[in-house]
Scaffold this motif. Structure first.
Motif, PDB file in Angstrom:
ATOM      1  N   THR A  39       1.034  -1.307  -0.061  1.00  0.00           N
ATOM      2  CA  THR A  39       0.180  -0.075  -0.015  1.00  0.00           C
ATOM      3  C   THR A  39       0.805   1.297   0.006  1.00  0.00           C
ATOM      4  O   THR A  39       1.613   1.473   1.098  1.00  0.00           O
ATOM      5  N   PRO A  40       0.661   2.182  -1.040  1.00  0.00           N
ATOM      6  CA  PRO A  40       1.784   3.250  -1.383  1.00  0.00           C
ATOM      7  C   PRO A  40       1.257   4.298   0.217  1.00  0.00           C
ATOM      8  O   PRO A  40       0.080   4.438   0.474  1.00  0.00           O
ATOM      9  N   THR A  41       2.194   5.036   0.587  1.00  0.00           N
ATOM     10  CA  THR A  41       1.957   5.936   1.659  1.00  0.00           C
ATOM     11  C   THR A  41       2.059   7.378   1.005  1.00  0.00           C
ATOM     12  O   THR A  41       3.088   7.942   0.502  1.00  0.00           O
ATOM     13  N   LEU A  42       0.817   7.857   0.922  1.00  0.00           N
ATOM     14  CA  LEU A  42       0.422   9.379   0.280  1.00  0.00           C
ATOM     15  C   LEU A  42       1.305  10.427   1.329  1.00  0.00           C
ATOM     16  O   LEU A  42       1.692  11.424   0.364  1.00  0.00           O
ATOM     17  N   ASP A  43       1.776  10.215   2.486  1.00  0.00           N
ATOM     18  CA  ASP A  43       2.420  11.172   3.151  1.00  0.00           C
ATOM     19  C   ASP A  43       3.634  11.034   3.389  1.00  0.00           C
ATOM     20  O   ASP A  43       4.397  11.310   4.196  1.00  0.00           O
ATOM     21  N   PHE A  44       4.155  10.112   2.493  1.00  0.00           N
ATOM     22  CA  PHE A  44       5.701   9.825   2.455  1.00  0.00           C
ATOM     23  C   PHE A  44       6.472  11.014   2.302  1.00  0.00           C
ATOM     24  O   PHE A  44       6.147  11.691   1.482  1.00  0.00           O
ATOM     25  N   ASP A  45       7.681  10.974   2.742  1.00  0.00           N
ATOM     26  CA  ASP A  45       8.652  12.291   2.584  1.00  0.00           C
ATOM     27  C   ASP A  45       9.377  12.019   1.317  1.00  0.00           C
ATOM     28  O   ASP A  45      10.602  11.560   1.251  1.00  0.00           O
ATOM     29  N   PHE A  46       8.965  12.221   0.275  1.00  0.00           N
ATOM     30  CA  PHE A  46       9.524  12.408  -1.142  1.00  0.00           C
ATOM     31  C   PHE A  46      10.695  13.001  -1.262  1.00  0.00           C
ATOM     32  O   PHE A  46      11.770  12.414  -1.744  1.00  0.00           O
TER      33      PHE A  46
END
Length: 326
Positions: A2-9
């Motif tokens: 599951t992708p984490t949308l609030d990831f620190d890109f």
């Protein structure tokens, strides 16, 4: 997964760029006699430079071949898998082969070694392992190894392909400089792009000539000069002597100065207020040089003259813009 949308890109991107930056910096102290030997082999090549590599290394190899070809070193890419099924015939005794493999053990690439040895074709290898099969059998080996990949799993080729790409560029630029490769030669292999247009087009290709050339003779009333400027729409007119040679130019800027300095224009002749001798350029000069002359002198048009100083054309900044030179 599951992708984490609030990831620190951005943090991930910074880490990747820092790792790849470190990988590139580590290449510099590894430049040694093998790099010199690789350059000498390529400069002495009487055939073509054949670049090969598998997978991601192959993509880097394709870019290297394209860079070499566009900077004065005839080169093309051969897929190592296809080479074993007939394309090996593309390689001749006069060629030089550049092989890329991070491990130095890629089967499709090492399978080419016996034939290269039989032909006596010089081999330059770019690998991450100086003790590998490919490195040991090369006439010159360039170490492009990295401490770790930027991939957090240390699996996907990332820092290693960046290092190979940069080493390939270093080779190409060293050869370019050693050959004294010029911008004009570069443009010959890029005729369709904006760079080619900028470097290959000459003033004579773009200038207005014939009936489109604004001209008035010396002694003309200022009114005639203004009418000629208006009629041709280039913002200036050439002023010629009785032999047809350029004596000066009268421009829109000259008109503003004339208005500031004279209350009565009716009695003025163009000789009284024109710019002498006027900026000029030859028809065989590159259009890019015309851009420089205009920018340096803060003007938008130039008279084009022949060897005798006679106007043969007029060039405006709009012509340069329309042609893609700027």
């Amino acid at each position: 997964m599951t992708p984490t949308l609030d990831f620190d890109f951005r943090a991930s991107a910074r880490r990747t760029l820092q790792l790849e930056q470190q990988a590139l910096g580590a290449l510099i102290p590894r430049l040694n006699g093998d790099f010199d030997q690789a350059c000498r082999l390529l400069l002495a090549c009487r055939g073509r430079v054949v670049v090969t590599g598998m997978g991601k290394s192959g993509h880097i190899g394709g870019k290297l071949a394209a860079t070499l070809a566009s900077t004065g070193t005839p080169a093309f890419f051969v897929h190592p898998g296809e080479a074993s099924h007939g394309d090996l015939g593309m390689i001749t005794r006069g060629d030089v082969v550049i092989a890329l493999s991070n491990s130095g053990e890629t089967g499709e690439v090492t399978a080419l070694l016996p034939l290269l040895k039989r032909l006596g074709t010089p081999l330059i290898s770019l690998t991450g392992r100086p003790a590998s099969t490919l490195a040991r059998h090369a006439d010159a080996h360039l170490d492009t190894g990295v401490e770790r990949e930027a991939c957090p799993l240390d699996l996907a080729p990332t820092a290693s392909t960046t290092a190979a790409l940069a080493m390939g560029d270093a080779l190409a630029v060293a050869l370019l400089e050693a050959r004294g490769f010029t911008a004009e030669e570069f443009a010959l292999s890029h005729p369709g792009g904006s760079l080619g247009r900028r470097l290959l087009l000459k003033v004579g290709d773009l200038m207005h000539q014939g009936k489109r050339l604004p001209t008035v003779p010396l002694g003309s009333p200022l009114r005639d000069a203004l009418l000629e400027i208006t009629r041709q729409g280039l913002g200036f007119t050439c002023v010629v002597d009785e032999d047809g040679r350029l004596s000066g130019v009268y421009t829109d800027g000259d008109l503003r100065r004339t208005l500031d300095q004279h209350n009565d224009l009716s009695q003025l002749k163009v000789d009284d207020v024109m710019t002498r001798p006027g900026k000029r350029i030859g028809p065989e000069v590159l259009a890019a040089e015309a851009v420089r002359v205009m920018e340096d002198n803060r003007i938008t048009a130039l008279a084009v003259v022949d060897d005798a100083g006679r106007p043969v054309g007029a060039l405006h900044m709009h012509d340069l813009l329309a042609s893609g030179v700027i």
